[in-house]
Enzyme design. Structure first.
Site, PDB file in Angstrom:
ATOM      1  N   SER A 290       0.856  -1.192   0.000  1.00 28.48           N
ATOM      2  CA  SER A 290       0.000   0.000   0.000  1.00 28.48           C
ATOM      3  C   SER A 290       0.884   1.231   0.000  1.00 28.48           C
ATOM      4  O   SER A 290       2.085   1.142   0.285  1.00 28.48           O
ATOM      5  CB  SER A 290      -0.882   0.017   1.253  1.00 28.48           C
ATOM      6  OG  SER A 290      -0.152   0.504   2.367  1.00 28.48           O
ATOM      7  N   ASP A 291       0.315   2.382  -0.324  1.00 22.86           N
ATOM      8  CA  ASP A 291       1.077   3.597  -0.063  1.00 22.86           C
ATOM      9  C   ASP A 291       0.937   3.894   1.433  1.00 22.86           C
ATOM     10  O   ASP A 291       0.127   3.287   2.134  1.00 22.86           O
ATOM     11  CB  ASP A 291       0.609   4.771  -0.940  1.00 22.86           C
ATOM     12  CG  ASP A 291       1.709   5.826  -1.072  1.00 22.86           C
ATOM     13  OD1 ASP A 291       2.654   5.809  -0.245  1.00 22.86           O
ATOM     14  OD2 ASP A 291       1.637   6.680  -1.962  1.00 22.86           O
ATOM     15  N   TRP A 292       1.716   4.806   1.912  1.00 26.37           N
ATOM     16  CA  TRP A 292       1.815   5.090   3.349  1.00 26.37           C
ATOM     17  C   TRP A 292       0.418   5.355   3.942  1.00 26.37           C
ATOM     18  O   TRP A 292      -0.180   6.409   3.696  1.00 26.37           O
ATOM     19  CB  TRP A 292       2.729   6.303   3.547  1.00 26.37           C
ATOM     20  CG  TRP A 292       3.002   6.689   4.957  1.00 26.37           C
ATOM     21  CD1 TRP A 292       2.135   7.285   5.825  1.00 26.37           C
ATOM     22  CD2 TRP A 292       4.239   6.535   5.678  1.00 26.37           C
ATOM     23  NE1 TRP A 292       2.737   7.515   7.023  1.00 26.37           N
ATOM     24  CE2 TRP A 292       4.039   7.061   6.966  1.00 26.37           C
ATOM     25  CE3 TRP A 292       5.485   6.011   5.357  1.00 26.37           C
ATOM     26  CZ2 TRP A 292       5.036   7.086   7.937  1.00 26.37           C
ATOM     27  CZ3 TRP A 292       6.474   6.040   6.325  1.00 26.37           C
ATOM     28  CH2 TRP A 292       6.257   6.561   7.594  1.00 26.37           C
TER      29      TRP A 292
END
Ligand code: NOJ
Length: 757
Positions: A290-292
């Site tokens: 995932s992105d942050w």
């Protein structure tokens, strides 16, 4: 506890033993057997642990302080973390790995990720700038160097390349990608992945790459970062997905999803994109990180009720690893136990993560990327030389009247002026990994290095651009009022034969969260430019920036304009190489430069519309107060020589889907200097079951020519270049007429056409 580790070790030895016998050590089958064997030993809690990624912004080597640190250290020891990011140095990464290897039941090694975007210590041009070189070998080389320097610091996984198509100069992250074209971006993606990953991920000088952000992030509405993306299925398939397909085919180890929502569905929770297309149709076997915090952000999107619901949506949609979000760690086990999530989905995610770890050779030696002796073998001097060469190749000459450039030996007095003239930090750019602050060669230094004793170089800053603290997270304060340095700059400009004026953007005007509504020269720079121009017309404007700028006044008035992006460690030397003619500029824009910000999003491969033009009244697709075309179009860039294109020759005027056509064009260096031309092939599908762009890049060749020399450049058109996602949702070509265009940019082209039968 020990029994399991022995089991794992035994299993591993027997597999390696067998593999050595049969010489299939890294064969797919072998990796799959290992993955399944490890998976069979894992508890549900351990499986979920592999799907968790922590940031290491805590002191791993020192004593853990505070609850969070202690908690995270305990989780590592229990084998409940699959990866860390932002842990640097061979010592710290070894320490993290040791916590896992020496304490956990199974000892499954960590991956160590980091944003290595345009170099690690040796900084290369920002990706948008580097793409302007159109030199795929160079881009592969810089990625290879970045990989070597990353490994020297314990990092084995980069969150790069960013291959989001971006058409809007207001979006600050446009500097991190390859611009507006899917064909060029796809080629760059493959080159970068090859550079990072090499031929074998287990080679301890290679690192795993990440294609990001899947998908659509670059089309954030109004160029505002993280904003909603509205995109139809046809445009998604034809424009946004091709670079990711190319990355998947090139074997990219991981893909990162995106913060944005697409037509109502957050990318992180998008089952069709992640599970059906990327992992299904494309048969890609890596894992999605995932992105942050993008999993938990689905709560803010109003798409998930709470953290648990977000975890459920994300895992079902195919997000395999939760970057710093805490959603999987806190909710996944319970969701499986309650029967809300099928354990097979967890198994699939863990299988993917283990597969990458096996391919990286981490099970053979978890410390292979944490070797304190490796750094001593790295030739940083050689890396600087390559950085200089690539930086020179990335520069785009936008304008050169009065043959001001290259600077003549008769020029004895040069005034170097501007807020960026002696700025040693801005060329390092944003996303600078471990590139040191103030470590670039400034333009002033580069010019002083290049000239002999008999040239007098004076310097005046003129004005500050950014003021106060510079940081990744904080907004930048621009100087809007202070012109107290103007007088000195004007006096020096008056005295000089030639002024090199360095304007543009601060390092932290582009990058994440750096969207702007104004893309002109910020602060008092326009005023400075006009004041200098009043006293000396021999102005060479050197732009350093991470996005296309609105520079219409300069384009009209200033005789020479050099686009020098944010070029990295060797910036000043590379710009001087171009200014003094040591390197004849060959860069071409990977993105359109607008006449006015109101044109954004602006891109060359537009649709025709039903009203493309009308000579008699205003009722057509245009603006009443400005031209609709770009100021400098995609593919554009000048040289110190000139190139002439002869007529296009097609080997046939008809083609079948199984066949091919050769397009040949003679290109002549009609000037007096040796030079490099980027010869570009474009196509247009004239009538199709969906509307198609009026022009699309489909090939390019870099050609080096001596003065007077002619070379025949040949492109082969095959069916794959004609295919698109059509009205029947099929990736196919359709019979009919195709226009063929060849030239040195997307505007000035030779044309012909053929018929696909
Ligand atoms: C957020 C950014 O969007 C992404 O590109 C980056 O890799 C992560 N943060 C990690 O720093």
């Amino acid at each position: 506890m020990k029994t399991y580790k022995l089991l794992l070790l035994g299993l591993f030895c027997s597999i390696v033993g067998k593999a050595q016998e049969t010489n299939i050590k890294s064969s797919v089958e072998n990796v799959e057997t290992k993955v399944d064997s490890v998976l069979a030993l894992m508890t549900l809690e351990e499986k979920v642990g592999q799907m968790v990624q922590y940031s290491g912004s805590w002191d791993l080597t020192g004593p853990a302080t505070g609850d969070q640190n202690q908690y995270r250290e305990d989780r590592l020891k229990q084998g409940l973390v699959g990866s860390m990011l932002n842990v640097l140095s061979p010592e710290a990464t070894r320490e993290a790995q040791k916590l896992v290897m020496e304490n956990s039941r199974l000892g499954i090694p960590l991956m160590i990720g980091y944003d290595v975007i345009h170099g690690y210590k040796t900084i290369f041009p920002v990706p948008l700038g580097e793409t302007a070189s159109w030199d795929l070998d160079a881009m592969e080389r810089s990625a290879r160097i970045a990989a070597i320097e990353s490994v020297a610091d314990g990092v084995n996984w980069t969150f790069s390349p960013m291959i989001d198509i971006s058409r809007d100069a207001r979006w600050g992250r446009i500097m991190e990608g390859s611009g507006e074209d899917p064909f060029l971006t796809s080629k760059v993606a493959v080159a970068k992945i090859k550079g990072y990953q090499g031929d074998d991920l287990a080679d301890p000088t290679t690192i795993a790459a990440t294609a990001k952000h899947f998908v659509g992030y670059g089309l954030a509405e109004a160029g505002r970062d993280y904003n909603t993306v509205h995109i139809g299925e046809n445009e998604m398939h034809n424009t946004l997905l091709p670079p990711f397909k190319a990355a998947a085919d090139a074997g990219v180890a991981t893909v990162m999803n995106a913060f944005n929502d697409l037509d109502g569905i957050p990318a992180t929770g998008h089952r069709i994109l992640q599970r059906d297309i990327l992992k299904g149709d494309w048969d890609w076997d890596g894992f999605i990180v995932s992105d942050w915090g993008s999993i938990i952000e689905m709560v803010n999107h109003g798409f998930a009720r709470d953290r648990k619901h977000a975890a459920e949506i994300a895992v079902k949609a195919g997000s395999d690893m939760d970057m710093e979000g805490g959603a999987y760690e806190n909710a996944l086990e319970e969701l499986v136990e309650e029967g809300e999530v099928d354990e097979e989905l967890i198994n699939d995610a863990v299988r993917r993560i283990l597969r990458v770890k096996f391919k990286m050779g981490l099970f053979e030696d978890p410390y292979r990327y944490s070797n304190p002796d490796f750094a001593a073998t790295v030739d940083y001097d050689e890396h600087r030389e390559v950085a200089r060469e690539i930086a020179s190749k990335s520069i785009v000459l936008l304008k050169n009247e009065k043959e001001l450039l290259p600077i003549k030996p008769s020029v004895k007095n040069i005034a170097v002026i501007g807020p960026l003239a002696d700025d040693k930090d801005t060329p390092i750019g944003n996303w600078r990994a471990q590139g040191e602050a103030n470590s670039a060669v400034s333009l002033l230094e580069g010019i002083r290095n290049a000239v002999g004793q008999d040239v007098n170089v004076t310097y005046a800053k003129g004005a500050d651009l950014g003021m106060g603290e510079r940081s990744f997270l904080k907004p930048l304060k621009i100087n809007e009022t202070d012109t107290s340095g103007f007088a000195d700059a004007i006096a020096k400009a008056k005295e000089a034969d030639l002024v090199v004026l360095a304007l543009g953007e601060d390092a932290f005007q582009t990058g994440e969260g750096r969207s702007q509504v104004d893309i002109g020269l910020a602060g008092v720079q326009d005023e400075l430019l006009q004041e200098i121009y009043k006293v000396n017309k021999n102005v060479v404007l050197v732009l350093q920036n991470g996005r296309p700028l609105e520079i219409s006044w300069a384009a009209e008035n200033v005789p020479a304009i050099v686009e020098a992006w944010l070029l990295g460690t060797e910036s000043g030397n590379a710009i001087a190489d171009v200014l003094f003619g040591k390197y004849n500029p060959s860069g071409k824009l990977p993105v359109s430069f607008p006449r006015a910000v109101g044109q954004e999003p602006l891109y060359y491969n537009q649709k025709n519309t039903g009203r493309p033009s009308n000579p008699t009244d205003v009722t057509y697709s245009a603006y009443t107060d400005e031209e609709k075309t770009a100021l400098y179009p995609f593919g554009y860039g000048l040289s110190y020589t000139t190139f002439e294109y002869g007529d296009i020759n097609l080997s046939s005027k008809e083609m079948t889907q199984e066949g091919s056509i050769e397009v040949t064009v003679p290109v002549t260096n009609s000037g007096s200097k040796a030079g490099r031309e980027v010869v570009q092939l474009y196509l247009r599908d004239m009538v199709a079951s969906t509307t198609r762009p009026v022009i699309e890049l489909k090939g390019f060749e870099l050609v080096d020519l001596q003065p007077g020399e002619t070379k025949e450049v040949t492109f082969t058109i095959t069916n794959d270049l004609l295919e698109f996602y059509n009205a029947e949702k099929k990736w196919t070509s359709e019979p009919g007429e195709f226009r063929v265009m060849v030239g040195g940019n997307s505007r000035d082209l030779k044309m012909d056409s053929f018929e696909l039968q």
